[in-house]
Design an enzyme around this catalytic site. Sequence first.
Site, short mmCIF file in Angstrom:
data_model
loop_
_atom_site.label_atom_id
_atom_site.label_comp_id
_atom_site.label_asym_id
_atom_site.label_seq_id
_atom_site.Cartn_x
_atom_site.Cartn_y
_atom_site.Cartn_z
N LYS A 220 0.82 -1.22 0.00
CA LYS A 220 0.00 0.00 0.00
C LYS A 220 0.86 1.27 0.00
CE LYS A 220 -3.49 -2.62 -0.14
NZ LYS A 220 -4.44 -3.25 0.75
C1 PLP Z 1 -5.43 -4.46 1.07
C2 PLP Z 1 -6.89 -4.30 1.12
C3 PLP Z 1 -7.65 -4.62 2.26
C4 PLP Z 1 -7.07 -5.36 3.42
O1 PLP Z 1 -6.02 -4.71 4.01
P1 PLP Z 1 -5.13 -5.50 5.12
O2 PLP Z 1 -4.41 -4.40 5.81
O3 PLP Z 1 -4.23 -6.40 4.37
O4 PLP Z 1 -6.07 -6.22 6.01
C5 PLP Z 1 -8.98 -4.31 2.29
N1 PLP Z 1 -9.58 -3.76 1.23
C6 PLP Z 1 -8.92 -3.46 0.09
C7 PLP Z 1 -9.65 -2.81 -1.04
C8 PLP Z 1 -7.56 -3.75 0.01
O5 PLP Z 1 -6.90 -3.50 -1.14
#
Ligand code: PLP
Length: 387
Positions: free
Chosen positions: A184
Site C-alpha cells: 500500500k
Molecule cells: C489491502 C486491502 C484490504 C485489506 O487490508 P489488510 O491491511 O491487508 O487487512 C482491504 N480492502 C482493500 C480494497 C484492500 O486492497
Amino acid sequence: MRKTFLVFGKPHSGKEEIEEVVDTIKSGWWGTGPKTELFEKNFRTYTKNKYSLGVNSATAGLHLALKVLGVGPGDEVITTPLTFCSTVNVILHCGAKPVFADIDPITWNINPKEIERKITKKTKVIIPVHLHGRPCNMDQIQAIAKKNKLFVVEDAAHAIEARYGKKKVGSISDITVFSFYVTKNLATGEGGMITTNNKNWISRMRTMSLHGLSHDAYKRYSVKHFETYECLVPGFKYNMTDIQASLGLHQLARIRANAKLRKKYWQMYDKAFAALPEITRPSPEERGTQHARHLYAIMLSLDKLKITRNQFVDRLLKENIGCGVHFMPVHLHKYYRDTFGFKKGDFPKAEFVGERILSLPLGANLTTRDVEDVITAIKKIVKAYKK
Ligand SMILES: *Cc1c(COP(=O)(O)O)cnc(C)c1O
C-alpha cells in the site's frame, strides 16, 4: 527485454525507518506504546479528524468498525463486488449478510444508484471502497445513507492521499479504515488505521482491539501505581505495535514526496498508452477530487486482442515485469458462489472490468527507467497479439 525482475508493489523506505525500528527494539517497548500513540496522532492530523486507532490490519479495522456499529445476524451490509475479499469477509465475521451493488463502468467504483436499489429494511451499513485510490461519489452515498438512516464505513485501503471536495478521505464518513499492508501507499508490513469523529466508538473500538480489557497495555505498564484490569467484552487481538508504528511514522512523513513520484509515473503511463486502442486507461480524476494513485490499472479491449487478460499478465511476467489484478469480483470466488449461489452475470459491470484489468507497477521505489521498461513491454505484447 528487461534483465532483472521488476517486483510489483515493493515498499519504499529510507534510513529513518531503519533507525526508528532499531530505537524501538533497544527501548524494550515492542508492543503498543508511545510510538503507536504518536503515529495515531500524526495520522489524524494528516486526515484532519478527531480520533484514530492503530490496528494490525485494515481487515481488523473493518471488523471492529462493523462490530462497534452493532452489525450482527439479520443485518445486511452493502458493498461493491470489485474489491478485495476481506471487505466482504468481515461482514460474514459479524454474522451479517453481504449485499453487492454493481459498479459504475467508468469510475469502477460502487454505483450509488445500485446501492439505492439494494436497500431493504435490514440494511445497516454501506461500505464504499475507493478503488485504486479514486474516491467514490461520497456526496451521493452520504445522501443515501442519511435518507435511509444507514452508517457509512469507508474501505480506504487504497486511498490515503485521496480527497473529496474539501475533505480528506478519513474525515468524511462515520468510520474510515486504511491499510498499511506492504504494497500500500504507506506500508508498515502489516497494519491499519481507523479514523472517526465519534468519541464513544473510538473508545469502544480501542477496548475491543486489545481483548476487551479495561485499560490498554500501554497504560497498564506505564502507570506508577498498581491496578487490576478486567475483561469488559470478549475483544480481539487487533492492536498495532510500536515496531509497526516506527515504520508508519516515517512512511507518513514521506507520503507527499512519494505521491509526487507516483503522479509522474502515472502521467508517463497515461501518455504512452493514449495511442493504443487495445488499452483503456484509468478515467481522469473527477473535478474537485484527489485520486490517491495507489494502483494504475489498465483495461484490455479483449475484442482487439488475441489473448486473455491472464495470458497478457503471463506475457508480462515473461518480460520480467511483475503486475497484479485488482480485483477478481468477490461474488465469483468459490466460497461466495457456493454459499450464496452467486454466478457469472449477477454483476455484469464488475465482471466486465474484473476480466480485463491489470495493475502495473507504480510506486516511489521505481525509477523512470523501470516505468519505461513496463511501457516497452506492454507495447511489445500489444503489437504481438493485436487482431
Ligand atoms: C489491502 C486491502 C484490504 C485489506 O487490508 P489488510 O491491511 O491487508 O487487512 C482491504 N480492502 C482493500 C480494497 C484492500 O486492497
